[in-house]
Design an enzyme around this catalytic site. Structure first.
Site, PDB file in Angstrom:
ATOM      1  N   LYS A 107      -3.457  26.395  85.296  1.00 12.97           N
ATOM      2  CA  LYS A 107      -3.508  25.738  83.977  1.00 12.97           C
ATOM      3  C   LYS A 107      -4.584  24.645  83.974  1.00 12.97           C
ATOM      4  O   LYS A 107      -5.371  24.522  83.037  1.00 12.97           O
ATOM      5  CB  LYS A 107      -2.141  25.152  83.610  1.00 12.97           C
ATOM      6  CG  LYS A 107      -1.054  26.209  83.376  1.00 12.97           C
ATOM      7  CD  LYS A 107      -1.354  27.073  82.158  1.00 12.97           C
ATOM      8  CE  LYS A 107      -0.413  28.239  82.014  1.00 12.97           C
ATOM      9  NZ  LYS A 107      -0.816  29.236  81.018  1.00 12.97           N
TER      10      LYS A 107
ATOM     11  N   SER B 275       0.166  23.478  79.728  1.00  7.46           N
ATOM     12  CA  SER B 275       1.533  23.082  80.064  1.00  7.46           C
ATOM     13  C   SER B 275       1.582  21.615  80.435  1.00  7.46           C
ATOM     14  O   SER B 275       0.614  21.067  80.993  1.00  7.46           O
ATOM     15  CB  SER B 275       1.989  23.922  81.266  1.00  7.46           C
ATOM     16  OG  SER B 275       3.144  23.382  81.841  1.00  7.46           O
TER      17      SER B 275
ATOM     18  N   TYR C 235       0.349  28.219  90.192  1.00 12.62           N
ATOM     19  CA  TYR C 235       0.508  28.423  88.747  1.00 12.62           C
ATOM     20  C   TYR C 235       0.010  27.185  87.983  1.00 12.62           C
ATOM     21  O   TYR C 235      -0.811  27.301  87.066  1.00 12.62           O
ATOM     22  CB  TYR C 235       1.981  28.708  88.403  1.00 12.62           C
ATOM     23  CG  TYR C 235       2.301  28.437  86.959  1.00 12.62           C
ATOM     24  CD1 TYR C 235       1.934  29.349  85.968  1.00 12.62           C
ATOM     25  CD2 TYR C 235       2.913  27.245  86.564  1.00 12.62           C
ATOM     26  CE1 TYR C 235       2.181  29.083  84.637  1.00 12.62           C
ATOM     27  CE2 TYR C 235       3.175  26.982  85.238  1.00 12.62           C
ATOM     28  CZ  TYR C 235       2.804  27.894  84.276  1.00 12.62           C
ATOM     29  OH  TYR C 235       3.042  27.617  82.962  1.00 12.62           O
TER      30      TYR C 235
HETATM   31  N1  UFG Z   1      17.571  23.756  86.516  1.00 14.57           N
HETATM   32  C1  UFG Z   1      18.858  23.764  87.028  1.00 14.57           C
HETATM   33  N2  UFG Z   1      19.409  24.965  87.344  1.00 14.57           N
HETATM   34  C2  UFG Z   1      18.750  26.150  87.190  1.00 14.57           C
HETATM   35  C3  UFG Z   1      17.439  26.140  86.648  1.00 14.57           C
HETATM   36  C4  UFG Z   1      16.875  24.913  86.333  1.00 14.57           C
HETATM   37  O1  UFG Z   1      19.486  22.717  87.203  1.00 14.57           O
HETATM   38  O2  UFG Z   1      19.321  27.203  87.524  1.00 14.57           O
HETATM   39  C5  UFG Z   1      16.970  22.473  86.134  1.00 14.57           C
HETATM   40  C6  UFG Z   1      15.683  22.163  86.868  1.00 14.57           C
HETATM   41  O3  UFG Z   1      15.972  21.496  88.076  1.00 14.57           O
HETATM   42  C7  UFG Z   1      14.970  21.283  85.856  1.00 14.57           C
HETATM   43  C8  UFG Z   1      15.440  21.815  84.503  1.00 14.57           C
HETATM   44  O4  UFG Z   1      16.623  22.558  84.773  1.00 14.57           O
HETATM   45  O5  UFG Z   1      15.410  19.978  85.983  1.00 14.57           O
HETATM   46  C9  UFG Z   1      14.433  22.727  83.829  1.00 14.57           C
HETATM   47  O6  UFG Z   1      14.042  23.727  84.760  1.00 14.57           O
HETATM   48  P1  UFG Z   1      13.183  24.997  84.332  1.00 14.57           P
HETATM   49  O7  UFG Z   1      12.991  25.834  85.559  1.00 14.57           O
HETATM   50  O8  UFG Z   1      13.792  25.649  83.146  1.00 14.57           O
HETATM   51  O9  UFG Z   1      11.830  24.359  83.845  1.00 14.57           O
HETATM   52  P2  UFG Z   1      10.771  23.446  84.631  1.00 14.57           P
HETATM   53  O10 UFG Z   1      10.726  22.161  83.889  1.00 14.57           O
HETATM   54  O11 UFG Z   1      11.032  23.369  86.071  1.00 14.57           O
HETATM   55  O12 UFG Z   1       9.457  24.320  84.497  1.00 14.57           O
HETATM   56  C10 UFG Z   1       8.967  24.630  83.238  1.00 14.57           C
HETATM   57  C11 UFG Z   1       8.264  25.975  83.232  1.00 14.57           C
HETATM   58  C12 UFG Z   1       6.989  25.914  84.004  1.00 14.57           C
HETATM   59  C13 UFG Z   1       6.160  24.732  83.616  1.00 14.57           C
HETATM   60  C14 UFG Z   1       6.983  23.487  83.710  1.00 14.57           C
HETATM   61  C15 UFG Z   1       6.236  22.296  83.231  1.00 14.57           C
HETATM   62  O13 UFG Z   1       9.081  26.975  83.785  1.00 14.57           O
HETATM   63  O14 UFG Z   1       6.256  27.079  83.709  1.00 14.57           O
HETATM   64  O15 UFG Z   1       8.121  23.614  82.877  1.00 14.57           O
HETATM   65  O16 UFG Z   1       6.930  21.136  83.527  1.00 14.57           O
HETATM   66  F1  UFG Z   1       5.096  24.606  84.427  1.00 14.57           F
END
Ligand code: UFG
Length: 344
Positions: free
Chosen positions: A156, A127, A152
């Site tokens: 990785k 990741s 988590y």
């Molecule tokens: N976000 C919102 N509202 C929500 C959910 C997410 O605004 O309800 C925003 C988050 O703040 C972030 C973006 O949308 O800016 C993406 O969030 P995600 O939770 O979809 O994804 P992340 O980038 O936080 O995490 C993902 C995977 C992880 C991995 C990570 C690597 O879920 O498993 O990418 O960067 F580790």
């Protein structure tokens, strides 16, 4: 038929899409999955899409004897794609030992069995989380690994190191580590996609569940970041494109084309998209209006990250092909199909 590939976590979100692409490229697939976060009917849907029902073994990769049985029953496995893992960042903070056991022991079991059964290589689901907040964007594979923000993320990093150390010790195997950015969307058939498991933590399932009325409102976590519109930036990669990267990796491995025994590739589009931009693209691509509001930042979020995928483009010959509009339409189509199937 090309080689026989063992896909752990093959009924999961990325795993199922990868099994489809492997079968459509004439590989024979054996799925191992404990169904802890997926459903057995995914195997039927893969069969519907491809015309071939993959072999399916309901086995937990932690169960070493049962896993070994799989290698005995399916002689001639040439390579493994290892998806099976726990993946909820927040849960990993609450239950670190569960994450360390599930994610690390599974890999160790596979690595121990590989030489015994003549398996040539492993493609590992890593990741972009390993980069943390990169100092330079877009991020290349050469960027330093930052201290993990969660157990988590740490699994990785540790798993990447375990693979490097195992190969370095002289075990005859090759490895390709694919560092995924943010996979989204679903298969265009609408037959497979990301299955909801409680209240979604990730942006797209929360967004599509809000659009269809399961959730009342999408919270945008912060608009005061140092980005053009203040919301966080990610590299959203279509899940079918991501699945295809695994087929390129397997071909490179089995054709003996690797330059190094362990190779690392970023799998992203190369384009950073903000949360607000993504919401507006969803609205224009689907014609569905989204109820959202800006709330405070989410703890642990990276401000901005997107890939430099040049190495995967050049060396693997893989490119992200699907536009964000089509990808978001596929996510919406999947949410509509889930409703038809009575799954919320
Ligand atoms: N976000 C919102 N509202 C929500 C959910 C997410 O605004 O309800 C925003 C988050 O703040 C972030 C973006 O949308 O800016 C993406 O969030 P995600 O939770 O979809 O994804 P992340 O980038 O936080 O995490 C993902 C995977 C992880 C991995 C990570 C690597 O879920 O498993 O990418 O960067 F580790």
């Amino acid at each position: 038929m090309k080689g026989k590939i063992l896909v752990t976590g093959g009924t999961g979100y990325i795993g199922s899409h990868t099994v489809v692409e492997l079968q459509q490229s004439e590989y024979e697939v054996v799925i191992v999955d404990n169904l802890s976060n997926s459903r057995a009917d995914v195997v039927d849907y893969i069969g519907q899409i491809t015309g071939v029902r993959p072999a399916f073994e309901q086995v937990d990769c932690l169960d070493r004897p049962a896993l070994e049985e799989v290698f005995c029953r399916h002689q001639g496995i040439e390579a493994i794609i290892h998806f099976a893992a726990s993946k909820a960042v927040g849960e990993s903070v609450q239950k670190p030992l569960l994450y360390y056991r599930n994610n690390i022991v599974s890999l160790i079991n596979l690595l121990e069995l590989m030489p015994k059964y003549g398996v040539k290589g492993i493609v590992f689901s890593s990741s972009c989380t390993v980069y943390g907040q990169p100092d330079v964007l877009p991020v290349t594979e050469e960027a330093p690994i930052k201290k993990a923000e969660s157990p988590y993320g740490n699994t990785k990093q540790i798993n990447e190191e375990i693979i490097h150390d195992t190969v370095k010790s002289g075990v005859p195997m090759n490895a390709i580590l694919l560092r995924y950015f943010n996979p989204i969307g679903a298969h265009p058939s609408g037959l497979i996609g990301e299955l909801p498991n409680g209240v979604p933590m990730n942006l797209i399932p929360y967004l599509t569940q809000t659009a269809i009325g399961i959730r009342e409102q999408l919270s945008v976590f912060g608009d005061d970041y140092n980005t053009p519109d203040g919301s966080c930036i990610r590299d959203y990669i279509n899940v079918v494109d991501l699945a295809k990267a695994h087929v390129y990796a397997i071909a490179r491995m089995l054709e003996g084309k690797q330059d190094e025994q362990v190779e690392v590739f970023n799998i992203g589009t190369g384009r950073g998209v903000s949360v607000l931009e993504l919401i507006h693209t969803f609205e224009s691509a689907t014609g569905v209006k989204l109820n959202y509001r800006i709330v405070g930042r989410r703890a642990g979020d990276i401000e901005q990250v997107w890939a430099d995928p040049a190495k995967a483009n050049k060396v693997l010959g893989w490119h992200a092909e699907t536009g964000l509009d089509d990808t978001l339409r596929s996510a919406w189509n999947w949410q509509l199909k889930l409703r038809e199937r009575g799954i919320q």
